[in-house]
Design an enzyme around this catalytic site. Structure first.
Site, PDB file in Angstrom:
ATOM      1  CB  SER A 320      36.463  43.095  37.526  1.00  0.00           C
ATOM      2  OG  SER A 320      36.637  42.044  38.100  1.00  0.00           O
ATOM      3  CG  ASP A 321      36.160  40.931  31.171  1.00  0.00           C
ATOM      4  OD1 ASP A 321      36.324  39.557  31.524  1.00  0.00           O
ATOM      5  OD2 ASP A 321      35.962  41.419  29.884  1.00  0.00           O
ATOM      6  CD1 TRP A 322      38.450  35.148  34.746  1.00  0.00           C
ATOM      7  CD2 TRP A 322      36.621  36.625  34.791  1.00  0.00           C
ATOM      8  NE1 TRP A 322      37.409  34.497  35.313  1.00  0.00           N
ATOM      9  CE2 TRP A 322      36.261  35.399  35.437  1.00  0.00           C
ATOM     10  CE3 TRP A 322      35.729  37.600  34.696  1.00  0.00           C
ATOM     11  CZ2 TRP A 322      34.980  35.031  35.859  1.00  0.00           C
ATOM     12  CZ3 TRP A 322      34.280  37.358  35.455  1.00  0.00           C
ATOM     13  CH2 TRP A 322      34.231  35.987  35.689  1.00  0.00           C
TER      14      TRP A 322
END
Ligand SMILES: *[C@@H]1O[C@H](CO)[C@@H](O)[C@H](O)[C@H]1NC(C)=O
Ligand SMILES: *[C@@H]1O[C@H](CO)[C@@H](O)[C@H](O)[C@H]1NC(C)=O
Ligand SMILES: *[C@@H]1O[C@H](CO)[C@@H](O)[C@H](O)[C@H]1NC(C)=O
Ligand SMILES: *[C@@H]1O[C@H](CO)[C@@H](O)[C@H](O)[C@H]1NC(C)=O
Ligand SMILES: *[C@@H]1O[C@H](CO)[C@@H](O)[C@H](O)[C@H]1NC(C)=O
Ligand SMILES: *[C@@H]1O[C@H](CO)[C@@H](O)[C@H](O)[C@H]1NC(C)=O
Ligand SMILES: *[C@@H]1O[C@H](CO)[C@@H](O)[C@H](O)[C@H]1NC(C)=O
Length: 915
Positions: A320-322
């Site tokens: 996932s992106d942050w």
């Protein structure tokens, strides 16, 4: 996960009321609705995509969705991943459930040394994996290099530069102890010219981006680190990508932006470079913040399960992106393998994975095969790039450049030495200087203004804040969130600290001093108008530096919330140019920017005799531009995007204001395939400088186009089933087995662990919605590990292997007709011929170095995929009956050679196609 997740879950399956697939048939223009027992067409929300290519806007209130796709495909070692699969299997078969969970989750924001770091497996001596920004250099440390941005090196059209840059960057990450570099970027593609991330990626042309992405990945991974391809998918603007960010800027939306696109545009444009990257063996893919067709990108079974892991046969892992993760089990079932940085929101100590994953295995909502597949994908990627041979200890810390600091900043524990200040730069400064010079595009050069001769020039004057230092130092603004001094990189997490920054003024001064006895003076105050006029009138040549900055959405610079508000120059660059040009008839303009800028106010000014686009060149900026201005490097780069004369000419724009009340803003990609030059060509708009345009200090001539066709076999849609989902290693135990260790365990506060607080699962989850309505929201087939049907366009990494059969070899002669050696990027475009096809699309290029008078043969291979269209009805690539044409030349509009060709050689027909 509980009720909350239901609402955030892929509306694809929960919103049965609104479910539809929008299919668009190339031949008939007819729309079709999908048939299926549980898929009632919902006429009210139906939107006729056929007319989207006619740039109309979708009416308010329509919810565009894509279908649910389960189960999540398990990796099988296809392509050249077989050996990595075996090694991963050997490792994963030894693991317990919490150990597998540890691999799939970060320890939380600022929990360890890297911007993202997974749990470890101490029992087997396996340290946690370190994932580090950025796509142009190691972020948040020291003694690293700052490479030219992706959107800059795209202009080189040089596969060798892309590979070398990837390899040099990868070496720096490796030597700092990072396991993964968070790059390259092929999404955003660059749908809108104002999009901030255009410079982090490569080009709005998917073919060019696919080539640049693949070479970058080969380079990075050859250095022994995992590349992380970002951001999957349709992350085409910063505005409204994250709720917190949007609220901070005063937009009261309740859900993040949804980028909505039709199936054909998805395949022919946005997914295209991801396919090339998967084929190149990319280790991981990062899912993005925003929604795709109204389902969160990190929980989108259509894009992750069906497109990425199904059709493209991706073997690595999805991270996932942050803070882009919105749920636990739902995300895992939709194909997300690794949670980053691990906590639900930064520094909460709560996680969607971690403890919750262990619980979900125990309560049966997360099948063991899915957790095993998550672990397998991570470990296979690890072996695939040789991490077992290349790993060195992590020797830096993202949260401080001091020598000492907290190992776990999250809990302020483990104070001690955290940074060894390892110098990983090697000879990269030299490479960077060369990469940037060879990526510099010469846009205008009348009366042979360029190249300059330092020894002959009596009086050189340099103008603009963009020529000088940031008074606060090159790293004076956090994540470079300001536009002071020369622009070498944009702002945000896609940047790195400069070791030094050579300014244009310094480099030009040195050049003049070293090679002659001329006068050199500069003014870096953009508003000192009278001094600027006076100096410009004295000088024999005036060089004006101007720029246009952009960056990531968590920082607003001068009112630009990531994406640019317009395409004009910053610091009133147009006025600066006007002031100088009014006094000096040899005015040279150098533009630093991450994308197109408007040049119409000065392009045709008679005193502006040269214009150069230098992109975002990185740490050697001044040296690189000197090499071009003074002719050490003959410019050979070409614009990787179109420069129009006004923003309205582009078919696309950023959605700057929420358009759906206080709900999720809806960004309908109504222009379809017609972005950048595809739009300019279709609507007969004349750009200032077209895609592929660029001059040289010499001239070239094209002749003798030849198209040789090859007999290639009929295309067989993939028509087989996967194996059954394997479970690897031990069967899950009971809750008692997974309690927090009581001995020899030093628990870090707020850290994300895989353990349970108690044998009461609900209490351990600490989630009020625990167990609620779970049966209702587990999507059909999501837990089913029996063999699934591979998509017809799938079958191996990148897609159906036959798509890469070479169907044509195209050759042409390119001659250097000038007086000096130079590089020419010969370009091949194809017209696919249909009424809904762009007039021409890039399908080949090569950068040739030619001595004066020399002729070389430009050669490009066209694959089956290169001459195909996406057919939503058959979910596969097809070759249309429309007449196809090949064009070869120097830019998307300078195409002296062309030839129609037939496709009868493809699929067993005749062979007389090179008519
Ligand atoms: C199983 O555990 C997960 C993770 O804690 C939770 O979200 C879900 O509601 C639980 N389901 C059942 C049926 O207990
Ligand atoms: C489990 O997930 C839920 C959200 O679904 C979250 O509220 C809760 O804090 C998580 N539990 C743990 C122990 O992290
Ligand atoms: C679109 O979704 C919104 C929010 O879920 C809902 O209120 C609206 O009725 C839907 N519109 C249509 C046409 O289905
Ligand atoms: C778009 O469609 C409308 C209505 O069908 C038509 O009048 C118009 O000419 C079309 N525009 C373009 C640019 O094709
Ligand atoms: C999970 O990772 C953490 C942090 O590295 C470590 O302390 C813990 O021992 C690991 N747990 C297991 C089961 O390996
Ligand atoms: C957002 O909501 C806040 C608080 O309710 C209000 O003060 C503000 O004006 C709203 N902003 C917009 C753009 O509607
Ligand atoms: C080029 O040079 C010629 C002769 O020196 C001059 O007349 C002309 O104005 C120049 N053109 C430009 C565009 O500067």
């Amino acid at each position: 996960m509980g009720n909350d997740d239901i609402h955030r879950e892929g509306e694809g399956f929960i919103a049965l009321f609104g479910f539809l697939t929008v299919l668009f048939s190339q031949q008939t223009y007819a729309q079709q609705l999908p048939q299926g027992p549980d898929q009632a067409p919902f006429p009210n929300s139906y939107y006729p995509f056929a007319s989207l290519v006619n740039i109309t806007s979708v009416p308010q209130g329509y919810n565009i969705t894509s279908p649910p796709k389960y189960p999540s495909p398990w990796m099988d070692g296809s392509g050249d991943w077989g050996w990595a699969y075996k090694k991963a299997e050997e490792f994963v078969s030894k693991l317990t459930i919490p150990e597998k969970v540890n691999l799939t989750t970060g320890g939380g924001w600022q929990s360890d040394s890297c911007v993202g770091q997974t749990g470890s497996i101490p029992r087997l001596g396996f340290r946690s994996l370190c994932l580090q920004d950025s796509p142009l250099g190691v972020r948040d440390t020291d003694y690293n290099s700052v490479f030219p941005a992706g959107g800059t090196v795209a202009a080189s059209f040089d596969r060798n530069i892309w590979w070398q840059r990837g390899h040099a960057m990868g070496s720096e990450f490796r030597d700092k102890g990072a396991d993964a570099q968070l790059g390259p970027v092929v999404g955003p593609l660059g749908r809108s010219p104002e999009d901030r991330r255009m410079w982090e990626g490569f080009s709005p042309d998917p073919w060019l981006t696919g080539q640049a992405g693949a070479q970058t990945i080969y380079g990075m991974q050859s250095a022994g680190v995992m590349a992380t391809l970002k951001h999957f998918i349709l992350n085409e603007q910063e505005h409204f990508r994250q709720l917190g960010e949007a609220h901070q800027f005063g937009y009261n939306i309740t859900e993040v932006l949804s980028s909505n696109v039709d199936d054909t545009t998805m395949h022919e444009l946005y997914l295209w470079p991801f396919a090339d990257a998967v084929r190149a063996g990319v280790a991981s893919v990062m899912c993005s913040y925003q929604r795709v067709n109204n389902s969160a990108a990190c929980q989108n079974s259509y894009t992750l399960n069906y497109l990425l892991k199904g059709e493209l046969g991706f073997q690595g892992f999805v991270m996932s992106d942050w803070q882009a993760q919105k749920s636990g089990v739902s995300s895992a079932l939709a194909g997300m393998d690794m949670a980053m940085p691990g906590d639900t929101l930064f520094a909460t100590g709560n996680a969607f994975y971690g403890t919750n994953s262990t619980i979900a295995i125990l309560n049966g909502t997360l099948p063991q095969w899915r957790l095993d597949d998550m672990a397998m994908r991570i470990m296979a990627a690890y072996y695939y790039v040789g991490r077992d041979k290349h790993q060195v200890p992590i020797n830096f810390n993202s949260w401080t450049t001091d020598t000492d600091g907290y190992i776990h900043l999250i809990s302020k524990t483990g104070y001690g030495k955290v940074n060894d200040h390892v110098d990983v730069r090697g000879n990269h400064g030299k490479l960077i200087r060369d990469f940037a010079a060879r990526s510099t595009v010469l846009l205008k050069n009348t009366n042979n203004t360029l190249p300059l001769k330092a020894c002959d020039e009596k009086f050189t004057a340099v103008f603009g804040s963009d020529a000088g230092n940031n008074p606060d130092g090159p790293n004076g603004c956090s994540d470079r969130g300001c536009d002071q001094g020369t622009l070498g990189e944009g702002w945000g997490s896609g940047t790195a600290n400069y070791p030094y920054l050579i300014t244009p003024l310094d480099a030009i001064s040195n050049k003049v001093h070293d090679e002659g006895n001329g006068i050199i003076q500069g003014i870096t105050n953009d508003t000192a108008t009278s001094q600027i006029s006076a100096l410009a009138s004295q000088a024999s040549v005036a060089i004006v530096f101007v720029n246009s900055d952009s960056g990531e959405g968590y920082i607003s610079v001068d009112g630009n919330e990531g994406d640019r508000n317009n395409l004009t120059l910053w610091h009133s660059g147009e006025d600066l140019i006007k002031t100088v040009a009014a006094q000096n008839n040899r005015t040279i303009v150098v533009i630093h920017s991450g994308g197109p800028v408007l040049v119409d106010t000065f392009k045709d000014h008679p005193n502006v005799t040269a214009i150069v686009w230098a992109g975002m060149p990185g740490q050697e900026s001044g040296n690189s531009i000197v090499d071009v201005l003074y002719g050490k490097v003959n410019p050979g780069a070409k614009l990787p995007f179109t420069m129009g004369s006004e923003r309205q000419e582009y078919t696309t724009d950023i959605l700057y204001q929420p358009n759906n009340g206080e709900l999720s803003p809806q960004d309908n990609f109504g222009e379809g395939k017609f972005i950048d030059y595809r739009g300019f060509d279709r609507y007969n708009k004349t750009p200032e400088y077209e895609f592929g345009y660029g001059l040289s200090y010499t001239t070239f001539e094209y002749s003798n186009l030849q198209v040789d066709c090859h007999q290639i076999a009929q295309y067989y849609p993939t028509n087989r089933k996967s194996k059954k989902a394997p479970t690897i290693g031990r069967k899950p135990g009971t809750a008692e087995d997974y309690l927090y260790p009581t001995e020899n365990f030093d628990r870090v506060q707020l850290y994300i662990y895989p353990y349970l607080n108690s044998t009461d699962l609900k209490a351990s989850a600490g989630n009020a919605d625990y167990g609620e309505k779970s049966e209702d929201w587990l999507p059909p087939l999501s837990q089913d590990g029996s063999p699934y049907e591979l998509p017809p366009a799938g079958g191996s990494p990148g897609g159906n292997a036959q798509l890469w059969d070479v169907a044509y070899t195209v050759t042409a002669q390119v001659k250097n007709t000038g007086q000096v050696e130079g590089d020419e990027v010969a370009q091949l475009y194809v017209s696919l011929g249909g009424p809904l096809d762009p007039p021409r699309v890039l399908r080949g290029f090569d950068r040739l170095t030619l001595a004066p008078g020399e002729t070389k043969t430009f050669t490009a291979n066209l694959t089956r995929r290169d001459v195909s269209n996406w057919d939503p009805a058959s979910q596969n690539w097809i070759i249309s009956d429309h007449q196809k044409t090949i064009y070869v030349g120097a830019s998307s509009r300078k195409l002296p050679l062309h030839q129609e060709f037939s496709t009868s050689n493809i699929g067993g027909g005749g062979d007389d196609s090179s008519n």
